[in-house]
Motif scaffolding. Structure first.
Motif, PDB file in Angstrom:
ATOM      1  N   HIS A   1      26.819  26.121   4.438  1.00 28.50           N
ATOM      2  CA  HIS A   1      25.284  26.074   3.893  1.00 28.50           C
ATOM      3  C   HIS A   1      24.282  26.626   5.207  1.00 28.50           C
ATOM      4  N   PRO A   2      23.347  27.322   4.793  1.00 27.63           N
ATOM      5  CA  PRO A   2      22.530  27.660   5.805  1.00 27.63           C
ATOM      6  C   PRO A   2      21.556  26.594   6.386  1.00 27.63           C
ATOM      7  N   LEU A   3      21.088  26.663   7.481  1.00 29.14           N
ATOM      8  CA  LEU A   3      19.896  25.687   8.077  1.00 29.14           C
ATOM      9  C   LEU A   3      18.708  25.897   7.140  1.00 29.14           C
ATOM     10  N   ASN A   4      18.337  24.786   6.695  1.00 26.72           N
ATOM     11  CA  ASN A   4      17.017  24.571   5.886  1.00 26.72           C
ATOM     12  C   ASN A   4      15.877  25.123   6.591  1.00 26.72           C
ATOM     13  N   LYS A   5      15.913  24.890   7.712  1.00 23.93           N
ATOM     14  CA  LYS A   5      14.483  25.400   8.306  1.00 23.93           C
ATOM     15  C   LYS A   5      14.561  26.781   8.505  1.00 23.93           C
TER      16      LYS A   5
ATOM     17  N   SER B   1      11.439  28.866   6.539  1.00 25.84           N
ATOM     18  CA  SER B   1      10.554  29.697   7.151  1.00 25.84           C
ATOM     19  C   SER B   1       9.989  30.788   6.271  1.00 25.84           C
ATOM     20  N   VAL B   2      10.891  31.374   5.438  1.00 25.71           N
ATOM     21  CA  VAL B   2      10.717  32.550   4.621  1.00 25.71           C
ATOM     22  C   VAL B   2       9.339  32.227   3.793  1.00 25.71           C
ATOM     23  N   PHE B   3       9.242  30.795   3.345  1.00 21.73           N
ATOM     24  CA  PHE B   3       8.139  30.325   2.454  1.00 21.73           C
ATOM     25  C   PHE B   3       6.980  29.754   3.215  1.00 21.73           C
ATOM     26  N   ASP B   4       6.893  30.040   4.315  1.00 28.10           N
ATOM     27  CA  ASP B   4       6.043  29.261   5.302  1.00 28.10           C
ATOM     28  C   ASP B   4       4.807  30.368   5.544  1.00 28.10           C
ATOM     29  N   ARG B   5       3.764  30.126   5.076  1.00 30.65           N
ATOM     30  CA  ARG B   5       2.445  31.049   5.106  1.00 30.65           C
ATOM     31  C   ARG B   5       2.155  31.360   6.404  1.00 30.65           C
ATOM     32  N   LEU B   6       2.320  30.456   7.231  1.00 29.85           N
ATOM     33  CA  LEU B   6       1.835  30.524   8.696  1.00 29.85           C
ATOM     34  C   LEU B   6       2.884  31.090   9.503  1.00 29.85           C
ATOM     35  N   LYS B   7       4.359  31.338   9.209  1.00 31.59           N
ATOM     36  CA  LYS B   7       5.403  32.071  10.086  1.00 31.59           C
ATOM     37  C   LYS B   7       5.728  33.326   9.248  1.00 31.59           C
TER      38      LYS B   7
ATOM     39  N   GLY C   1      10.982  39.333   3.105  1.00 27.53           N
ATOM     40  CA  GLY C   1      10.861  39.748   4.435  1.00 27.53           C
ATOM     41  C   GLY C   1      11.941  40.815   4.961  1.00 27.53           C
ATOM     42  N   THR C   2      12.234  40.833   5.978  1.00 29.13           N
ATOM     43  CA  THR C   2      13.106  42.069   6.656  1.00 29.13           C
ATOM     44  C   THR C   2      14.595  41.884   5.931  1.00 29.13           C
ATOM     45  N   ARG C   3      15.185  43.012   6.080  1.00 25.81           N
ATOM     46  CA  ARG C   3      16.583  43.156   5.389  1.00 25.81           C
ATOM     47  C   ARG C   3      17.784  42.530   5.984  1.00 25.81           C
ATOM     48  N   ASP C   4      17.495  42.017   7.298  1.00 27.31           N
ATOM     49  CA  ASP C   4      18.692  41.453   8.043  1.00 27.31           C
ATOM     50  C   ASP C   4      19.029  40.252   7.813  1.00 27.31           C
ATOM     51  N   GLN C   5      18.267  39.670   6.740  1.00 23.91           N
ATOM     52  CA  GLN C   5      18.927  38.409   6.317  1.00 23.91           C
ATOM     53  C   GLN C   5      18.645  37.924   5.077  1.00 23.91           C
ATOM     54  N   TRP C   6      19.539  37.107   4.223  1.00 21.49           N
ATOM     55  CA  TRP C   6      19.406  36.652   2.902  1.00 21.49           C
ATOM     56  C   TRP C   6      19.257  37.807   1.946  1.00 21.49           C
TER      57      TRP C   6
ATOM     58  N   ALA D   1      12.298  36.575  19.389  1.00 21.43           N
ATOM     59  CA  ALA D   1      12.075  35.169  19.249  1.00 21.43           C
ATOM     60  C   ALA D   1      13.094  34.418  18.481  1.00 21.43           C
ATOM     61  N   HIS D   2      13.019  34.948  17.316  1.00 19.01           N
ATOM     62  CA  HIS D   2      14.126  34.274  16.345  1.00 19.01           C
ATOM     63  C   HIS D   2      15.740  34.135  16.928  1.00 19.01           C
ATOM     64  N   MET D   3      15.824  35.282  17.666  1.00 17.48           N
ATOM     65  CA  MET D   3      17.249  35.482  17.949  1.00 17.48           C
ATOM     66  C   MET D   3      17.592  34.592  19.422  1.00 17.48           C
ATOM     67  N   SER D   4      16.549  34.631  20.023  1.00 15.02           N
ATOM     68  CA  SER D   4      16.489  33.904  21.333  1.00 15.02           C
ATOM     69  C   SER D   4      17.611  32.615  21.705  1.00 15.02           C
ATOM     70  N   PRO D   5      17.445  31.608  20.594  1.00 14.77           N
ATOM     71  CA  PRO D   5      18.255  30.359  20.851  1.00 14.77           C
ATOM     72  C   PRO D   5      19.733  30.547  20.634  1.00 14.77           C
TER      73      PRO D   5
END
Length: 376
Positions: free
Chosen positions: A32-36, A40-46, A126-131, A240-244
């Protein structure tokens, strides 16, 4: 009677996020993926795609209000082709063609109402690297950022008259696999030229990483359909998304006379670090601590190859082979805690050069995802 409802409140959102686990409860390889990350895909601010587009999502319910399907539809302005393009994604459904048709038609009709004449999917807003893409072969545990789909999904798509737009392959290679003599000859021709240099990003600043990546990426990918140039801000967001989970020892750049000419961007497989701790797509504080411990002591044996590129002016000279050889040697030197395999995602069937490179280093085709298109 089956009916659709837009995802608009906490209850419908919870159902949207939890449905994949229900669909795949009998699939041992499902993670199961992380819900957050999904949210983030559906967050208009992100999500910057909302700046020139829009998105909507629905759940599908049985008569008893049991959720049995979900889908998202979206469009955005594609700067490269100068027009709006439509897509759908985050599709999940029980093994029922009528249910799948309701979901597909809902996405189609919404896009038609926006003046869009075709839709690609399942893809990311979003970008092609995910989902991105439907899993159609190689039903192994997914690496981070990739969905796992039951085998019957392919039938649901085929019966709706989608056409295959392209396939994306995941190649897999054991780190300690010997390279062929031909590959070593190509690599050594480059390595014997002192103008070339290969190194990880351990000593680079964030600014240098962003600039190096942007220079090569925008040159290497400019001729591929559906791939737009990346701005400095967009690359900074990706970093920034990769950093953690970033391990600087597995992200490499190639240089010629100090100019960046290639990159090999990799991450530890986050799914291996999460799979034992994830509960309903969220981590509590103790699970976060355990995750950080595992990340620190490199408990993931799999590297995920996110993107590989060489500037067009230097392609075909052996730079690809030299960078891979240096990268593999450095991983082998990490000792008993080293990574043991690499999975390289998102190798489009149209990227013949990259396929040839991977096959030349004895990588095996491990999984296949498919992107479909429907023209209205």
């Amino acid at each position: 009677m089956m009916h659709l409802k837009e995802v608009v409140n906490a209850t419908s959102l919870k159902q949207f996020l939890e449905l994949p686990a229900l669909i795949n409860q009998a699939n041992a390889n499902y993670i199961h993926p992380l819900n957050k990350d999904i949210e983030s895909v559906f967050d208009r601010l992100k999500n910057p795609f909302f700046a020139n587009g829009d998105c909507i999502r629905w759940n599908l319910y049985e008569l008893d209000n049991r959720v049995i399907g979900r889908i998202a539809a979206f469009y955005h302005f594609d700067d490269k082709i100068g027009e709006y393009t439509g897509g759908f994604g985050f599709f999940e459904c029980i093994d029922n063609q009528q249910a799948a048709n309701l979901l597909f038609n809902q996405a189609k009709n919404w896009l038609l109402s926006k003046g869009i004449a075709q839709m690609d999917g399942p893809i990311n807003f979003g970008t092609r690297d995910q989902w991105w893409g439907l899993l159609i072969d190689g039903y192994y545990p997914p690496v981070y950022g990739m969905f796992y789909h039951p085998p019957y999904y392919q039938k649901l798509f085929q019966n709706f008259s989608f056409d295959i737009l392209f396939k994306q392959y995941t190649y897999r290679r054991k780190i300690n696999t010997d390279f062929s003599p031909a590959m070593l000859r190509r690599a050594n021709r480059v390595l014997n030229d002192s103008n070339y240099r290969f190194s990880d990003i351990s000593l680079l600043s964030k600014k240098e990483i962003i600039n190096n990546f942007r220079e090569v990426y925008n040159a290497a990918w400019k001729d591929f359909d559906g791939v737009n140039s990346l701005s400095e801000a967009e690359i900074a967001e990706i970093i920034a998304h990769m950093s953690p989970v970033m391990d600087k020892k597995i992200i490499w750049f190639a240089y010629y006379k100090q100019q960046p000419i290639g990159f090999f961007i990799n991450l530890p497989d986050l799914n291996q670090l999460l799979v034992k701790f994830l509960r309903n797509g969220s981590l509590n504080i103790w699970q976060k601590i355990r995750f950080l411990y595992r990340k620190t002591f490199r408990k993931s044996s799999t590297i995920v190859g996110m993107v590989f590129g060489v500037h067009p002016s230097y392609q075909g000279r052996g730079v690809e082979s030299a960078m891979i050889l240096m990268f593999a040697k450095s991983i082998a030197q990490l000792g008993s805690e080293a990574y043991t395999e690499i999975q390289m995602n998102w190798i489009g069937d149209f990227n013949k050069r990259m396929i040839a490179v991977l096959e030349s280093i004895s990588a095996e085709k491990y999984k296949t995802h498919c992107t479909y298109r429907l023209t209205f």
